[in-house]
Motif scaffolding. Sequence first.
Motif, PDB file in Angstrom:
ATOM      1  N   GLU A 184       0.701  -1.158   0.080  1.00 54.89           N
ATOM      2  CA  GLU A 184      -0.231  -0.014  -0.050  1.00 54.89           C
ATOM      3  C   GLU A 184       0.991   1.239  -0.013  1.00 54.89           C
ATOM      4  O   GLU A 184       0.454   2.304  -0.491  1.00 54.89           O
ATOM      5  CB  GLU A 184      -0.955  -0.038   1.226  1.00 54.89           C
ATOM      6  CG  GLU A 184      -1.755   1.308   1.255  1.00 54.89           C
ATOM      7  CD  GLU A 184      -2.713   1.094   2.614  1.00 54.89           C
ATOM      8  OE1 GLU A 184      -3.451   2.012   2.650  1.00 54.89           O
ATOM      9  OE2 GLU A 184      -2.666   0.055   3.188  1.00 54.89           O
ATOM     10  N   TYR A 185       2.156   1.267   0.617  1.00 60.36           N
ATOM     11  CA  TYR A 185       2.825   2.321   0.713  1.00 60.36           C
ATOM     12  C   TYR A 185       4.160   2.418   0.026  1.00 60.36           C
ATOM     13  O   TYR A 185       4.707   3.533  -0.143  1.00 60.36           O
ATOM     14  CB  TYR A 185       3.313   2.324   2.463  1.00 60.36           C
ATOM     15  CG  TYR A 185       1.914   2.461   2.942  1.00 60.36           C
ATOM     16  CD1 TYR A 185       1.115   3.759   3.183  1.00 60.36           C
ATOM     17  CD2 TYR A 185       1.778   1.475   4.021  1.00 60.36           C
ATOM     18  CE1 TYR A 185       0.118   3.799   4.089  1.00 60.36           C
ATOM     19  CE2 TYR A 185       0.569   1.568   5.027  1.00 60.36           C
ATOM     20  CZ  TYR A 185      -0.347   2.613   4.778  1.00 60.36           C
ATOM     21  OH  TYR A 185      -1.356   2.800   5.729  1.00 60.36           O
ATOM     22  N   ALA A 186       4.691   1.369  -0.702  1.00 56.57           N
ATOM     23  CA  ALA A 186       6.014   1.373  -1.364  1.00 56.57           C
ATOM     24  C   ALA A 186       5.937   2.425  -2.345  1.00 56.57           C
ATOM     25  O   ALA A 186       6.719   3.381  -2.584  1.00 56.57           O
ATOM     26  CB  ALA A 186       6.266  -0.067  -1.705  1.00 56.57           C
ATOM     27  N   PHE A 187       4.881   2.180  -3.337  1.00 61.16           N
ATOM     28  CA  PHE A 187       4.952   3.177  -4.541  1.00 61.16           C
ATOM     29  C   PHE A 187       4.842   4.459  -4.496  1.00 61.16           C
ATOM     30  O   PHE A 187       5.691   5.309  -4.725  1.00 61.16           O
ATOM     31  CB  PHE A 187       3.829   2.562  -5.505  1.00 61.16           C
ATOM     32  CG  PHE A 187       4.030   3.082  -6.904  1.00 61.16           C
ATOM     33  CD1 PHE A 187       4.291   2.507  -7.816  1.00 61.16           C
ATOM     34  CD2 PHE A 187       3.535   4.620  -7.086  1.00 61.16           C
ATOM     35  CE1 PHE A 187       4.518   2.937  -9.220  1.00 61.16           C
ATOM     36  CE2 PHE A 187       3.592   5.177  -8.331  1.00 61.16           C
ATOM     37  CZ  PHE A 187       4.002   4.471  -9.370  1.00 61.16           C
ATOM     38  N   PRO A 188       3.986   5.026  -3.409  1.00 59.77           N
ATOM     39  CA  PRO A 188       4.129   6.346  -3.020  1.00 59.77           C
ATOM     40  C   PRO A 188       5.340   6.764  -2.474  1.00 59.77           C
ATOM     41  O   PRO A 188       5.512   8.216  -2.705  1.00 59.77           O
ATOM     42  CB  PRO A 188       2.772   6.599  -2.276  1.00 59.77           C
ATOM     43  CG  PRO A 188       2.184   5.505  -2.042  1.00 59.77           C
ATOM     44  CD  PRO A 188       2.789   4.330  -2.754  1.00 59.77           C
ATOM     45  N   MET A 189       5.798   6.052  -1.505  1.00 65.14           N
ATOM     46  CA  MET A 189       7.070   6.553  -0.722  1.00 65.14           C
ATOM     47  C   MET A 189       8.140   6.630  -1.916  1.00 65.14           C
ATOM     48  O   MET A 189       8.909   7.418  -1.775  1.00 65.14           O
ATOM     49  CB  MET A 189       7.376   5.470   0.308  1.00 65.14           C
ATOM     50  CG  MET A 189       6.437   5.634   1.366  1.00 65.14           C
ATOM     51  SD  MET A 189       6.410   4.365   2.674  1.00 65.14           S
ATOM     52  CE  MET A 189       8.156   4.284   2.926  1.00 65.14           C
ATOM     53  N   ILE A 190       8.510   5.526  -2.720  1.00 63.84           N
ATOM     54  CA  ILE A 190       9.366   5.744  -3.780  1.00 63.84           C
ATOM     55  C   ILE A 190       9.322   6.717  -4.694  1.00 63.84           C
ATOM     56  O   ILE A 190      10.320   7.502  -4.987  1.00 63.84           O
ATOM     57  CB  ILE A 190       9.517   4.139  -4.406  1.00 63.84           C
ATOM     58  CG1 ILE A 190       9.733   3.274  -3.708  1.00 63.84           C
ATOM     59  CG2 ILE A 190      10.295   4.294  -5.554  1.00 63.84           C
ATOM     60  CD1 ILE A 190       9.686   1.863  -4.116  1.00 63.84           C
ATOM     61  N   GLU A 191       7.681   7.013  -5.001  1.00 64.44           N
ATOM     62  CA  GLU A 191       7.549   8.228  -5.912  1.00 64.44           C
ATOM     63  C   GLU A 191       8.111   9.360  -5.221  1.00 64.44           C
ATOM     64  O   GLU A 191       8.499  10.365  -5.912  1.00 64.44           O
ATOM     65  CB  GLU A 191       6.343   8.220  -6.318  1.00 64.44           C
ATOM     66  CG  GLU A 191       5.953   9.048  -7.445  1.00 64.44           C
ATOM     67  CD  GLU A 191       4.783   8.882  -8.100  1.00 64.44           C
ATOM     68  OE1 GLU A 191       4.517   9.080  -9.122  1.00 64.44           O
ATOM     69  OE2 GLU A 191       3.590   8.670  -7.137  1.00 64.44           O
ATOM     70  N   PHE A 192       7.876   9.561  -3.858  1.00 60.62           N
ATOM     71  CA  PHE A 192       8.235  10.954  -3.451  1.00 60.62           C
ATOM     72  C   PHE A 192       9.593  11.003  -3.429  1.00 60.62           C
ATOM     73  O   PHE A 192      10.025  12.230  -3.699  1.00 60.62           O
ATOM     74  CB  PHE A 192       7.821  10.642  -1.789  1.00 60.62           C
ATOM     75  CG  PHE A 192       8.364  11.960  -0.924  1.00 60.62           C
ATOM     76  CD1 PHE A 192       7.681  13.114  -1.026  1.00 60.62           C
ATOM     77  CD2 PHE A 192       9.393  11.577  -0.198  1.00 60.62           C
ATOM     78  CE1 PHE A 192       8.257  14.207  -0.378  1.00 60.62           C
ATOM     79  CE2 PHE A 192      10.102  12.631   0.659  1.00 60.62           C
ATOM     80  CZ  PHE A 192       9.474  13.911   0.521  1.00 60.62           C
ATOM     81  N   VAL A 193      10.477  10.097  -3.209  1.00 57.93           N
ATOM     82  CA  VAL A 193      11.851  10.166  -3.330  1.00 57.93           C
ATOM     83  C   VAL A 193      12.240  10.580  -4.854  1.00 57.93           C
ATOM     84  O   VAL A 193      13.158  11.254  -4.915  1.00 57.93           O
ATOM     85  CB  VAL A 193      12.795   9.010  -2.861  1.00 57.93           C
ATOM     86  CG1 VAL A 193      14.076   8.850  -2.879  1.00 57.93           C
ATOM     87  CG2 VAL A 193      12.373   8.576  -1.252  1.00 57.93           C
ATOM     88  N   HIS A 194      11.703   9.803  -5.709  1.00 59.12           N
ATOM     89  CA  HIS A 194      11.999  10.024  -7.082  1.00 59.12           C
ATOM     90  C   HIS A 194      11.687  11.517  -7.610  1.00 59.12           C
ATOM     91  O   HIS A 194      12.337  12.061  -8.131  1.00 59.12           O
ATOM     92  CB  HIS A 194      10.891   9.266  -8.077  1.00 59.12           C
ATOM     93  CG  HIS A 194      11.490   9.137  -9.390  1.00 59.12           C
ATOM     94  ND1 HIS A 194      12.559   8.449 -10.058  1.00 59.12           N
ATOM     95  CD2 HIS A 194      10.508   9.571 -10.340  1.00 59.12           C
ATOM     96  CE1 HIS A 194      12.301   8.674 -11.138  1.00 59.12           C
ATOM     97  NE2 HIS A 194      11.519   9.321 -11.715  1.00 59.12           N
TER      98      HIS A 194
END
Length: 158
Positions: free
Chosen positions: A28-38
């Motif tokens: 649930e959280y991996a994609f948005p967290m990675i996208e934030f860093v991106h």
Amino acid sequence: MTFIVDILWHFAKWSEATPLGKAIRNSEYAFPMIEFVHLAGLAVIGGAVLIVDMRLLGLGLKKTSVAQLAKDAQPYVTGSLIVMLVTGIMLYSSEATKCYASAAFWIKMISLVLAMIFTYTIKKRVAARDHESVLVGAMSILLWFGVAWGGRWIGFGG
């Protein structure tokens, strides 16, 4: 050409099937967290690229040489590019077949390759000579804008 298209399609399917692709897609959280860093990496590279490009265009920071400004910005460009490449690969692995079918993704990838080549060759040489160059500054902005625009378009389902 069909051979390359087939290879890219199989690579996209393989990427999604990797443990990394599955883990990101199923979290649930991996994609948005990675996208934030991106996106944070995009903000840093955007600032570092733009400050040098604006100086190349002859706009602002006239007391600092183009060469010095480019030298000072280089670690931020390279560091944020590494962050963006790593996080981009992670994001891609979670939705590779969607990316494969997206014109926006291919625009982003082509712009990224061209922007990296341009930044580390032509722009680097011109800046090292300490010359303003409207053409080089404008081309750099255009190429990096293509990267950002393509990425944003992917987010809107492009």
